[in-house]
Design a protein around this motif. Structure first.
Motif, PDB file in Angstrom:
ATOM      1  N   VAL A   1       0.867  -1.185   0.000  1.00  0.00           N
ATOM      2  CA  VAL A   1       0.000   0.000   0.000  1.00  0.00           C
ATOM      3  C   VAL A   1       0.899   1.229   0.000  1.00  0.00           C
ATOM      4  CG1 VAL A   1      -1.715   1.314   1.305  1.00  0.00           C
ATOM      5  CG2 VAL A   1      -1.828  -1.176   1.293  1.00  0.00           C
ATOM      6  N   ILE A   2       0.526   2.219  -0.793  1.00  0.00           N
ATOM      7  CA  ILE A   2       1.233   3.497  -0.774  1.00  0.00           C
ATOM      8  C   ILE A   2       0.195   4.603  -0.638  1.00  0.00           C
ATOM      9  CG2 ILE A   2       1.294   3.599  -3.282  1.00  0.00           C
ATOM     10  CD1 ILE A   2       3.881   5.208  -3.083  1.00  0.00           C
ATOM     11  N   THR A   3       0.499   5.587   0.183  1.00  0.00           N
ATOM     12  CA  THR A   3      -0.363   6.756   0.330  1.00  0.00           C
ATOM     13  C   THR A   3       0.484   8.003   0.087  1.00  0.00           C
ATOM     14  OG1 THR A   3       0.049   6.971   2.706  1.00  0.00           O
ATOM     15  CG2 THR A   3      -1.824   5.609   2.033  1.00  0.00           C
TER      16      THR A   3
ATOM     17  N   GLY B   1       4.945  10.610   1.585  1.00  0.00           N
ATOM     18  CA  GLY B   1       3.810   9.835   2.070  1.00  0.00           C
ATOM     19  C   GLY B   1       4.306   8.620   2.828  1.00  0.00           C
ATOM     20  N   ASN B   2       3.482   7.599   2.874  1.00  0.00           N
ATOM     21  CA  ASN B   2       3.819   6.357   3.573  1.00  0.00           C
ATOM     22  C   ASN B   2       3.640   5.167   2.655  1.00  0.00           C
ATOM     23  OD1 ASN B   2       4.274   7.443   6.263  1.00  0.00           O
ATOM     24  ND2 ASN B   2       2.087   7.839   6.300  1.00  0.00           N
ATOM     25  N   TYR B   3       4.415   4.131   2.925  1.00  0.00           N
ATOM     26  CA  TYR B   3       4.215   2.862   2.227  1.00  0.00           C
ATOM     27  C   TYR B   3       4.259   1.738   3.252  1.00  0.00           C
ATOM     28  CZ  TYR B   3       9.143   1.503   2.586  1.00  0.00           C
ATOM     29  OH  TYR B   3      10.376   1.136   3.060  1.00  0.00           O
ATOM     30  N   THR B   4       3.595   0.663   2.918  1.00  0.00           N
ATOM     31  CA  THR B   4       3.640  -0.560   3.708  1.00  0.00           C
ATOM     32  C   THR B   4       3.731  -1.714   2.722  1.00  0.00           C
ATOM     33  OG1 THR B   4       2.179   0.432   5.362  1.00  0.00           O
ATOM     34  CG2 THR B   4       2.444  -1.954   5.446  1.00  0.00           C
ATOM     35  N   CYS B   5       4.633  -2.637   2.990  1.00  0.00           N
ATOM     36  CA  CYS B   5       4.729  -3.845   2.180  1.00  0.00           C
ATOM     37  C   CYS B   5       5.229  -4.970   3.063  1.00  0.00           C
ATOM     38  CB  CYS B   5       5.632  -3.641   0.958  1.00  0.00           C
ATOM     39  SG  CYS B   5       7.298  -3.035   1.315  1.00  0.00           S
TER      40      CYS B   5
ATOM     41  N   THR C   1       5.354  -2.816   8.312  1.00  0.00           N
ATOM     42  CA  THR C   1       5.319  -1.564   9.068  1.00  0.00           C
ATOM     43  C   THR C   1       5.172  -0.384   8.106  1.00  0.00           C
ATOM     44  OG1 THR C   1       6.806  -2.529  10.705  1.00  0.00           O
ATOM     45  CG2 THR C   1       6.616  -0.146  10.701  1.00  0.00           C
ATOM     46  N   ALA C   2       4.360   0.590   8.484  1.00  0.00           N
ATOM     47  CA  ALA C   2       4.233   1.807   7.669  1.00  0.00           C
ATOM     48  C   ALA C   2       5.529   2.606   7.781  1.00  0.00           C
ATOM     49  CB  ALA C   2       3.049   2.638   8.135  1.00  0.00           C
ATOM     50  N   ARG C   3       6.062   2.996   6.639  1.00  0.00           N
ATOM     51  CA  ARG C   3       7.322   3.746   6.592  1.00  0.00           C
ATOM     52  C   ARG C   3       7.156   4.958   5.683  1.00  0.00           C
ATOM     53  NH1 ARG C   3      11.332   0.742   8.784  1.00  0.00           N
ATOM     54  NH2 ARG C   3      10.874  -1.459   9.090  1.00  0.00           N
ATOM     55  N   ARG C   4       7.954   6.000   5.932  1.00  0.00           N
ATOM     56  CA  ARG C   4       7.922   7.223   5.128  1.00  0.00           C
ATOM     57  C   ARG C   4       8.741   7.045   3.855  1.00  0.00           C
ATOM     58  NH1 ARG C   4       4.321  10.878   5.508  1.00  0.00           N
ATOM     59  NH2 ARG C   4       5.702  12.584   5.013  1.00  0.00           N
ATOM     60  N   TYR C   5       8.338   7.764   2.826  1.00  0.00           N
ATOM     61  CA  TYR C   5       9.132   7.856   1.604  1.00  0.00           C
ATOM     62  C   TYR C   5       9.092   9.311   1.164  1.00  0.00           C
ATOM     63  CZ  TYR C   5       4.888   8.429  -1.141  1.00  0.00           C
ATOM     64  OH  TYR C   5       3.708   8.914  -1.650  1.00  0.00           O
ATOM     65  N   ALA C   6      10.025   9.706   0.340  1.00  0.00           N
ATOM     66  CA  ALA C   6      10.040  11.043  -0.256  1.00  0.00           C
ATOM     67  C   ALA C   6      10.886  10.976  -1.524  1.00  0.00           C
ATOM     68  CB  ALA C   6      10.613  12.069   0.710  1.00  0.00           C
ATOM     69  N   PHE C   7      10.463  11.736  -2.527  1.00  0.00           N
ATOM     70  CA  PHE C   7      11.245  11.889  -3.745  1.00  0.00           C
ATOM     71  C   PHE C   7      10.838  13.214  -4.382  1.00  0.00           C
ATOM     72  CE2 PHE C   7       7.491   9.458  -4.917  1.00  0.00           C
ATOM     73  CZ  PHE C   7       7.011  10.126  -6.031  1.00  0.00           C
ATOM     74  N   THR C   8      11.626  13.662  -5.345  1.00  0.00           N
ATOM     75  CA  THR C   8      11.383  14.957  -5.975  1.00  0.00           C
ATOM     76  C   THR C   8      10.976  14.775  -7.424  1.00  0.00           C
ATOM     77  OG1 THR C   8      13.007  16.009  -4.525  1.00  0.00           O
ATOM     78  CG2 THR C   8      12.417  17.196  -6.535  1.00  0.00           C
TER      79      THR C   8
ATOM     80  N   ILE D   1       5.688 -10.159  -6.623  1.00  0.00           N
ATOM     81  CA  ILE D   1       5.699  -8.845  -7.260  1.00  0.00           C
ATOM     82  C   ILE D   1       4.387  -8.194  -6.855  1.00  0.00           C
ATOM     83  CG2 ILE D   1       5.770  -7.543  -9.407  1.00  0.00           C
ATOM     84  CD1 ILE D   1       7.072 -10.048 -10.680  1.00  0.00           C
ATOM     85  N   ASP D   2       4.474  -7.117  -6.078  1.00  0.00           N
ATOM     86  CA  ASP D   2       3.282  -6.438  -5.583  1.00  0.00           C
ATOM     87  C   ASP D   2       3.215  -5.043  -6.178  1.00  0.00           C
ATOM     88  OD1 ASP D   2       2.594  -8.611  -3.900  1.00  0.00           O
ATOM     89  OD2 ASP D   2       4.072  -7.928  -2.432  1.00  0.00           O
ATOM     90  N   ARG D   3       2.004  -4.627  -6.524  1.00  0.00           N
ATOM     91  CA  ARG D   3       1.791  -3.296  -7.078  1.00  0.00           C
ATOM     92  C   ARG D   3       1.047  -2.444  -6.062  1.00  0.00           C
ATOM     93  NH1 ARG D   3       0.434  -1.595 -13.093  1.00  0.00           N
ATOM     94  NH2 ARG D   3       2.659  -1.845 -13.065  1.00  0.00           N
TER      95      ARG D   3
END
Length: 156
Positions: free
Chosen positions: A43-45, A62-66, A106-113, A142-144
Motif C-alpha cells: 500500500v502506498i499513500t 507519504g507512507n508505504y507498507t509492504c 510496518t508503515a514507513r515514510r518515503y520522499a522523492f522529488t 511482485i506487488d503493485r
C-alpha cells in the motif's frame, strides 16, 4: 401401541439430531468469528499537502507498507496542475529506480522529488498525483501499489 411409541421415539430422535446439528454449525460459526481479509501486500499513500520547492520542483512524500522481506522498487510518478488562466497543464514525471524498500508490514515514510515542468513551473494550489510502484520482494512476489489520481495541495 408399541409400534406407535417406536415411531414417536424415532421422530423425536430425528428432531433432536437436527437441532444438535444446527447448534453445532452455529457454534462453529461463533467460534470462527468474523472473516477478515488479509491486508493487501503493498500500500502506498501520499500526503494531502506536498512541498513546492523554489525552483518549481515538488517534494512528494507519504507512507508505504509492504511485506515479504526486502523489496526492490521500480516505479513511476506523475503530477499535473492546470493553469487557471490559459487552461494549459503543467506536468512532471519521474521513473524510479531501482531502490530498496524494507517490507516488514510496518508503515514507513518515503520522499522523492519531481522535476520542474517544462511548460511552466508548478504553483501553490491543487494538483493531481499518480504514483505506481512495483515491488519485487525477496519472498518472490511482485506487488503493485498505487496512488491513483489523488488531489494534493502544493504549498511553499
Amino acid at each position: 401401541m408399541v409400534e406407535y411409541l417406536r415411531k414417536a421415539v424415532r421422530k423425536n430422535r430425528i428432531i433432536e439430531l437436527a437441532v444438535a446439528t444446527a447448534m453445532g454449525f452455529a457454534s462453529a460459526a461463533v467460534l470462527a468469528g468474523p472473516v477478515s481479509a488479509d491486508p493487501p501486500p503493498a500500500v502506498i499513500t501520499a500526503d494531502t499537502t506536498q512541498h513546492l520547492n523554489a525552483d518549481g520542483s515538488v517534494q512528494i512524500a507519504g507512507n508505504y507498507t509492504c511485506r515479504g522481506g526486502q523489496g526492490q522498487l521500480f516505479g513511476s510518478s506523475w503530477l499535473e496542475q492546470p493553469d487557471p488562466v490559459t487552461e494549459n497543464r503543467a506536468y512532471s514525471t519521474t521513473e524510479k529506480w531501482p531502490d530498496m524498500l524494507t517490507c516488514d508490514g510496518t508503515a514507513r515514510r518515503y520522499a522523492f522529488t519531481l522535476p520542474t515542468p517544462e511548460a511552466f513551473p508548478f504553483r501553490p494550489g491543487p494538483a493531481t498525483l499518480l504514483i505506481i510502484w512495483d515491488i519485487y520482494t525477496t519472498d518472490g512476489n511482485i506487488d503493485r501499489a498505487e496512488v491513483d489520481q489523488a488531489t494534493v495541495t502544493l504549498v511553499r
